[in-house]
Scaffold this motif. Structure first.
Motif, mmCIF file in Angstrom:
data_model
loop_
_atom_site.group_PDB
_atom_site.id
_atom_site.type_symbol
_atom_site.label_atom_id
_atom_site.label_comp_id
_atom_site.label_asym_id
_atom_site.label_seq_id
_atom_site.Cartn_x
_atom_site.Cartn_y
_atom_site.Cartn_z
ATOM 1 N N ARG A 43 11.892 -5.894 -43.084
ATOM 2 C CA ARG A 43 13.065 -6.075 -42.227
ATOM 3 C C ARG A 43 13.605 -7.481 -42.428
ATOM 4 O O ARG A 43 12.987 -8.284 -43.109
ATOM 5 C CB ARG A 43 12.693 -5.832 -40.758
ATOM 6 N N GLY A 44 14.760 -7.749 -41.803
ATOM 7 C CA GLY A 44 15.432 -9.033 -42.042
ATOM 8 C C GLY A 44 16.416 -8.807 -43.181
ATOM 9 O O GLY A 44 16.062 -8.210 -44.212
ATOM 10 N N ALA A 45 17.658 -9.275 -42.990
ATOM 11 C CA ALA A 45 18.728 -8.920 -43.935
ATOM 12 C C ALA A 45 18.398 -9.239 -45.404
ATOM 13 O O ALA A 45 18.514 -8.362 -46.269
ATOM 14 C CB ALA A 45 20.026 -9.588 -43.492
ATOM 15 N N PRO A 46 17.949 -10.469 -45.737
ATOM 16 C CA PRO A 46 17.694 -10.741 -47.162
ATOM 17 C C PRO A 46 16.513 -9.940 -47.728
ATOM 18 O O PRO A 46 16.534 -9.532 -48.893
ATOM 19 C CB PRO A 46 17.411 -12.243 -47.191
ATOM 20 N N ARG A 86 19.368 2.033 -42.526
ATOM 21 C CA ARG A 86 19.779 1.130 -41.432
ATOM 22 C C ARG A 86 21.229 0.702 -41.684
ATOM 23 O O ARG A 86 21.569 0.314 -42.808
ATOM 24 C CB ARG A 86 18.860 -0.109 -41.371
ATOM 25 N N CYS A 152 14.701 -14.217 -33.071
ATOM 26 C CA CYS A 152 14.246 -13.205 -34.020
ATOM 27 C C CYS A 152 13.370 -13.848 -35.094
ATOM 28 O O CYS A 152 12.755 -14.892 -34.845
ATOM 29 C CB CYS A 152 15.433 -12.461 -34.645
ATOM 30 N N THR A 154 13.556 -15.227 -39.042
ATOM 31 C CA THR A 154 14.448 -15.524 -40.167
ATOM 32 C C THR A 154 13.689 -16.310 -41.239
ATOM 33 O O THR A 154 14.274 -17.065 -41.990
ATOM 34 C CB THR A 154 15.630 -16.393 -39.684
ATOM 35 N N ALA A 158 11.417 -12.480 -43.339
ATOM 36 C CA ALA A 158 12.738 -11.841 -43.277
ATOM 37 C C ALA A 158 13.472 -11.937 -44.613
ATOM 38 O O ALA A 158 14.584 -11.428 -44.759
ATOM 39 C CB ALA A 158 13.576 -12.497 -42.186
ATOM 40 N N THR A 164 15.831 -18.209 -44.063
ATOM 41 C CA THR A 164 17.195 -18.739 -43.901
ATOM 42 C C THR A 164 17.160 -19.815 -42.803
ATOM 43 O O THR A 164 17.003 -20.993 -43.101
ATOM 44 C CB THR A 164 18.184 -17.601 -43.577
ATOM 45 N N GLN A 191 10.073 -9.696 -32.798
ATOM 46 C CA GLN A 191 10.011 -10.363 -34.104
ATOM 47 C C GLN A 191 9.737 -11.860 -33.934
ATOM 48 O O GLN A 191 9.176 -12.499 -34.823
ATOM 49 C CB GLN A 191 11.335 -10.170 -34.864
ATOM 50 N N ALA A 231 21.610 -14.137 -39.795
ATOM 51 C CA ALA A 231 22.669 -13.141 -39.579
ATOM 52 C C ALA A 231 22.389 -11.904 -40.410
ATOM 53 O O ALA A 231 21.774 -11.979 -41.476
ATOM 54 C CB ALA A 231 24.024 -13.720 -39.957
ATOM 55 N N ASP A 232 22.857 -10.789 -39.900
ATOM 56 C CA ASP A 232 22.760 -9.521 -40.636
ATOM 57 C C ASP A 232 24.074 -9.166 -41.309
ATOM 58 O O ASP A 232 24.103 -8.441 -42.301
ATOM 59 C CB ASP A 232 22.338 -8.395 -39.692
ATOM 60 N N ASN A 241 23.900 -10.328 -35.426
ATOM 61 C CA ASN A 241 22.492 -10.691 -35.554
ATOM 62 C C ASN A 241 21.714 -9.956 -34.458
ATOM 63 O O ASN A 241 22.298 -9.222 -33.637
ATOM 64 C CB ASN A 241 22.321 -12.207 -35.463
ATOM 65 N N LYS A 242 20.425 -10.183 -34.426
ATOM 66 C CA LYS A 242 19.525 -9.494 -33.491
ATOM 67 C C LYS A 242 20.053 -9.523 -32.052
ATOM 68 O O LYS A 242 20.558 -10.555 -31.600
ATOM 69 C CB LYS A 242 18.146 -10.156 -33.572
ATOM 70 N N PHE A 311 21.427 -4.889 -32.490
ATOM 71 C CA PHE A 311 22.174 -6.101 -32.865
ATOM 72 C C PHE A 311 23.320 -6.321 -31.886
ATOM 73 O O PHE A 311 23.740 -5.399 -31.193
ATOM 74 C CB PHE A 311 22.744 -5.949 -34.291
HETATM 75 O O1 MRU Z 1 15.890 -5.635 -36.923
HETATM 76 P P1 MRU Z 1 15.522 -6.759 -37.840
HETATM 77 O O2 MRU Z 1 14.176 -7.340 -37.565
HETATM 78 O O3 MRU Z 1 15.714 -6.381 -39.290
HETATM 79 O O4 MRU Z 1 16.582 -7.885 -37.504
HETATM 80 C C1 MRU Z 1 16.561 -9.077 -38.231
HETATM 81 C C2 MRU Z 1 17.505 -10.094 -37.728
HETATM 82 O O5 MRU Z 1 18.300 -9.861 -36.857
HETATM 83 C C3 MRU Z 1 17.483 -11.421 -38.412
HETATM 84 O O6 MRU Z 1 17.828 -12.428 -37.518
HETATM 85 C C4 MRU Z 1 18.516 -11.398 -39.556
HETATM 86 O O7 MRU Z 1 18.252 -10.344 -40.433
HETATM 87 C C5 MRU Z 1 18.531 -12.657 -40.308
HETATM 88 S S1 MRU Z 1 17.076 -12.775 -41.304
HETATM 89 C C6 MRU Z 1 17.133 -14.042 -42.341
#
Ligand code: MRU
Length: 343
Positions: A43-46, A86, A152, A154, A158, A164, A191, A231-232, A241-242, A311
């Protein structure tokens, strides 16, 4: 160790087990990876960007195909399936699309497989490089002795590695600055307490855990010098974001505390506005059980009505600056984001 990597199949740290157990799980089929994404093992955008890319590489390797066109059809279907896991983090789609495009250039089964894997590896390596750059730019905003509030997770977990928002903290600490972190628990899936507190402690970075409802109080008491979140998806008028990030941003503004968002260029979706973005809604079980995995201890009446968006969106006017791999971007964002990121 990287959060997600290729080792004959996709391997990833199963984040649902932390901080209880550290286990690396194997995904040998696209279905297994898709399931891991849905249940937030990765999980986590990157990290989702890398998962999307490796997912395409996995699709290219999981069955024996003698005809290249059949393999390509299979990969395209896998791409659609992975994209359905997702909806909110735009990085997932970026990772899938980029590796899919590379794979489609192949003229033989062997070449398609090689191109897909090469591109997925390139994507993962780029993530680590850009996080280090973000860290270098963002660290300039942190003075020695600062306390950073974050939300959350990051960090390394993540992303592929480094992080990040937490990458910015790591870089500042690496430069010799004494930085303290306040980590919000981040209900309902924690998280912040399960992952952020764990990974910062692994690195010996000073971290204090609070519940999400304490943010206003710690700000009021002057315990926070700045907020940094990830951020997502960043659109023309908002940062997704979360869930709970918006509340933190409003409180930061009220208390005159800088609110920074650290995210790579691939998290920007500059063609869209907040109204176009789908916010993932997750299961009622996440709110009514104390431990979602064993589903034993109820913390709410089992038949209560539940609303569980994963989010929220924070209007860009609450964001003091955006920390990216190409530098720190200040308002006016309409002008400066396209200028710096080349959109
Ligand atoms: O539901 P998640 O755990 O995937 O949510 C993650 C977040 O909201 C993080 O803050 C976001 O992806 C930034 S991660 C570098």
């Amino acid at each position: 160790m990287r959060t997600i990597f290729w080792d004959g199949c996709v391997k990833l740290i199963d984040q649902t087990l932390l901080p209880d157990r550290f286990e690396v799980m194997e995904c040998r089929k696209v279905e297994e990876l898709a399931e891991a994404i849905k249940r937030l093992a990765v999980r986590g955008a990157p990290a989702l960007e890398a998962a999307g890319g490796y997912g395409i590489a996995l699709a290219a390797h999981e069955h024996d195909f003698s005809k290249v066109e059949e393999l390509k059809e299979h990969i395209k279907k896998a791409a659609e399936y992975l994209a359905s896991t997702r909806p909110t983090a735009v990085n997932l789609f970026y990772g899938i699309d980029r590796v899919l495009r590379a794979a489609m250039e192949g003229k033989s089964v062997k070449e398609v497989r090689q191109l897909a894997l090469n591109e997925a590896e390139r994507l993962a390596n780029e993530d680590v490089e850009r996080n280090k750059l973000m860290g270098k730019h963002g660290a300039k905003l942190l003075k020695d002795g600062f306390t950073v509030l974050t939300y959350c997770n990051t960090g390394r977990l993540a992303t592929v590695d480094w992080g990040t928002a937490l990458g910015v903290v790591r870089s500042a600490v690496e430069e010799g600055k004494r930085i303290k972190v306040i980590a919000c628990e981040t209900r309902p899936l924690n998280q912040g307490s399960r992952l952020t507190a764990w990974e910062l402690m692994q690195d010996g970075i000073d971290v204090t855990l609070i519940t999400d409802s304490m943010v206003g109080m710690v700000m009021q008491k002057g315990m926070v010098d700045c907020v940094i979140v990830g951020a997502d998806r960043i659109v023309r008028d908002a940062v997704f974001n979360k869930i709970g990030t918006y509340t933190v941003a409003v409180l930061a503004k009220e208390h005159g505390i800088p609110f920074y968002v650290a995210a790579p260029a691939t998290t920007f979706d500059w063609g869209r506005e907040a109204k176009d973005v789908v916010i993932e809604e997750r299961s009622r079980e996440e709110l009514i059980y104390c431990n979602i995995k064993c589903r034993q201890t109820l913390i709410a009446p089992p038949n209560v009505k539940v609303y569980n968006p994963a989010f929220d969106s924070t209007p860009l006017r609450y964001v003091t600056a955006l920390i990216t791999e190409r530098g720190v971007i200040y308002p006016p964002y309409d002008e400066n984001i396209p200028k710096v990121l080349g959109f």
